[in-house]
Design an enzyme around this catalytic site. Structure first.
Site, short mmCIF file in Angstrom:
data_model
loop_
_atom_site.label_atom_id
_atom_site.label_comp_id
_atom_site.label_asym_id
_atom_site.label_seq_id
_atom_site.Cartn_x
_atom_site.Cartn_y
_atom_site.Cartn_z
CG ASP A 304 81.52 -7.83 9.82
OD1 ASP A 304 81.99 -8.59 8.90
OD2 ASP A 304 81.40 -6.55 9.51
CD GLU A 488 77.58 -11.00 1.71
OE1 GLU A 488 78.49 -10.36 2.66
OE2 GLU A 488 76.33 -11.10 1.67
#
Length: 537
Positions: A304, A488
């Site tokens: 997403d 990340e």
């Protein structure tokens, strides 16, 4: 609905007491937007907090009904007054921070080993009225704004925990996920009430296998009830589907074979991205509830957001996730079917073993019929509503290798396409398309690197696997030497830079980066010492 679910469970030999049936949407704890109604909408729409996840994660200091009564009495409409009201009635969350190391004094391996305790949490009880879901055992969070356990993140985190000799945490986390299945009928996206209406890519069977790497069926047999129950969640409604129809996460293809899609049981804006979702629905020409459903389904995918889910391949307003049969999800469900087969065989339940062998074979045939493109030599996603493949390459094409579904010639062809179109100086790019979304170029993500490396190694494409691993480790190591942190996501087109795009800033921590890096260091210790791409083979 209960009758359909019972039929589905009977068809799988999974009938359990009614109290243990997977919960229907609406019987889960209500998410904050339902609990706090117009107060929630006001806070999120006025952007009281930069991170829209902050208010959903806040802990009410008293019963919600009383807070709402005070809110309606005071009408704190101005942003400053509204923020003061919120902070008088809620305890705001803090990020899961991880301090930077001095790279010259702390090698990256030691830094990773030291991060596990920093990122470990325990929540055997959750604060009253909060969105947090309690878990019986300790767990590792990703970091930053992600202050709870996440489903698919955790598998990649566990890979590193095993290498750090933290089998205790791996076992605790698998037990936690088993508890979630037993309690809610599935593993939610994350342990928040607002995540309960969706799951994430089903890696639980691979987590279980970590218990017994030399004999995975022994571990599958141990967790067979939970594996079956998760499968029932993904296949809910299968028994009543006519060809060309869908129910929740199951789609019946024109020939009657069954494949799966991502889905979410709610069709409202996400709690954690409420304002963005409302704005996106406004921009779209489609019905708002369908846009919200497709946004949420993309969140279930873990990707997403990215061009895979966009009808025009470029813009989020065209998102149509529920119309897509994804290659990654169906590959993982093939893996789950085989895990259940192996677990049933180990328990000497041959009827169950034959049933799931047939299911895995039928899924593999359907995947190759609908998602394999012989001319391109890769797997594509498939738009079932138009009976047409989506001829856009993504790193998801590597998942059939990861679960052993591809034939040797298919794997060879995918390896060639990967080296030609997806491999960049700093690792595998998620897609070759640059849209500004975080799951598109130039970003690379740790889980995708592992899927590629592990899948290619399964098919003896060892040189390409090592090249990907080496480039990724150089990339991660370069940024670590600059900043003392692991993040990340990474820019794989330009080595030594964190990734960008998406709905929030790149987060530090970071669970799956730590886990995959730690695993790759153990596989390729010589490559882990390299500091330049040119040193990679």
């Amino acid at each position: 609905m209960l009758r359909l679910r019972t039929l589905a469970l009977l068809s799988l030999g999974l009938l359990v007491p009614a109290a243990a049936l997977p919960a229907e949407a609406g019987t889960y704890p209500d998410p904050p937007q339902v609990v706090f109604k117009d107060l929630f909408v006001a806070v999120q729409k006025q952007s009281i907090y930069t991170d829209e996840k902050a208010f959903p994660d806040a802990t009410p200091k008293s019963a919600p009904a009383g807070i709402l009564l005070q809110y309606h009495k005071l009408h704190p409409d101005a942003p400053e007054a509204l923020k003061a009201f919120v902070e008088g009635h809620f305890s705001m969350p803090v990020e899961a921070s991880s301090a930077a190391s001095a790279p010259l004094q702390v090698p990256i391996l030691r830094h990773i080993d030291g991060l596990w305790d920093t990122l470990t949490r325990a929540s055997s009880t959750a604060p009253r009225y909060s969105s947090l879901l309690a878990l019986p055992h300790a767990y590792v969070v990703p970091g930053g704004r992600f202050r709870e356990i996440y489903y698919w993140d955790s598998y990649f985190t566990m890979l590193g925990l095993e290498q750090s000799d933290r089998h205790d945490l791996v076992e605790d986390m698998v037990r936690d996920f088993g508890y979630l299945i037993d309690t809610y009928g599935h593993i939610p996206n994350g342990t928040r009430s607002y995540y309960l209406s969706r799951s994430q890519p089903p890696f639980f069977f691979d987590m279980v296998a970590l218990f017994s790497p030399r004999d995975p069926p022994a571990a599958y047999a141990r967790y067979l009830p939970q594996l079956k129950r998760e499968y029932a969640f993904w296949m809910d409604g299968e028994s009543a589907l006519a060809p060309g129809k869908a129910h929740r996460r199951v789609v019946a293809m024109p020939d009657g074979s069954l494949l799966n899609r991502y889905w979410d049981d709610r069709n409202t804006p996400r709690d954690e991205s409420y304002r963005e979702d409302v704005e996106l629905a406004r921009q779209s020409a489609r019905p708002a509830q369908q846009v919200f459903r497709d946004i949420r389904a993309a969140a279930e995918s873990g990707w997403d957001f990215g061009s895979r889910w966009f009808a025009d391949g470029r813009t989020r307003a065209s998102i149509d996730t529920t119309e897509i049969i994804p290659i990654d999800l169906n590959s993982l469900l093939y893996g789950l079917e085989n895990a259940i087969r192996a677990g049933c065989h180990r328990r000497s339940d041959q009827s169950c073993a034959r049933e799931f062998e047939k299911r895995a074979q039928a899924r593999a045939a359907a995947i190759n019929r609908y998602l394999w493109d012989e001319n391109a030599g890769v797997y594509y996603d498939y738009r079932w509503t138009q009976s047409a493949p989506i001829a856009r390459l993504s790193a998801a094409t590597l998942y059939p290798l990861f679960v052993g579904l591809a034939s040797a010639p298919q794997a060879e062809s995918i390896g060639t396409a990967t080296a030609r179109e997806l491999l960049k100086p700093g690792g595998i790019v998620t897609t070759p398309v640059n849209t500004g979304e975080q799951w598109d170029a130039p970003n690379g993500w740790a889980p995708i690197q592992w899927i590629a490396v592990d899948g290619l190694r399964r098919y003896q494409q060892n040189l390409l696997a090592e090249r990907i691993a080496c480039r990724w480790m150089v990339n991660v190591g370069d940024l670590y030497r600059q900043s003392g942190k692991l993040v990340e996501k990474y820019n794989v087109a330009s080595v030594g830079h964190g990734g960008g795009g998406g709905e929030y800033p790149t987060q530090d921590g970071f669970g799956w980066t730590n886990g995959v890096m730690r695993k790759l260091i153990s596989l390729y210790p010589a490559d882990a010492a390299y500091s330049a791409i040119e040193q990679c083979h």
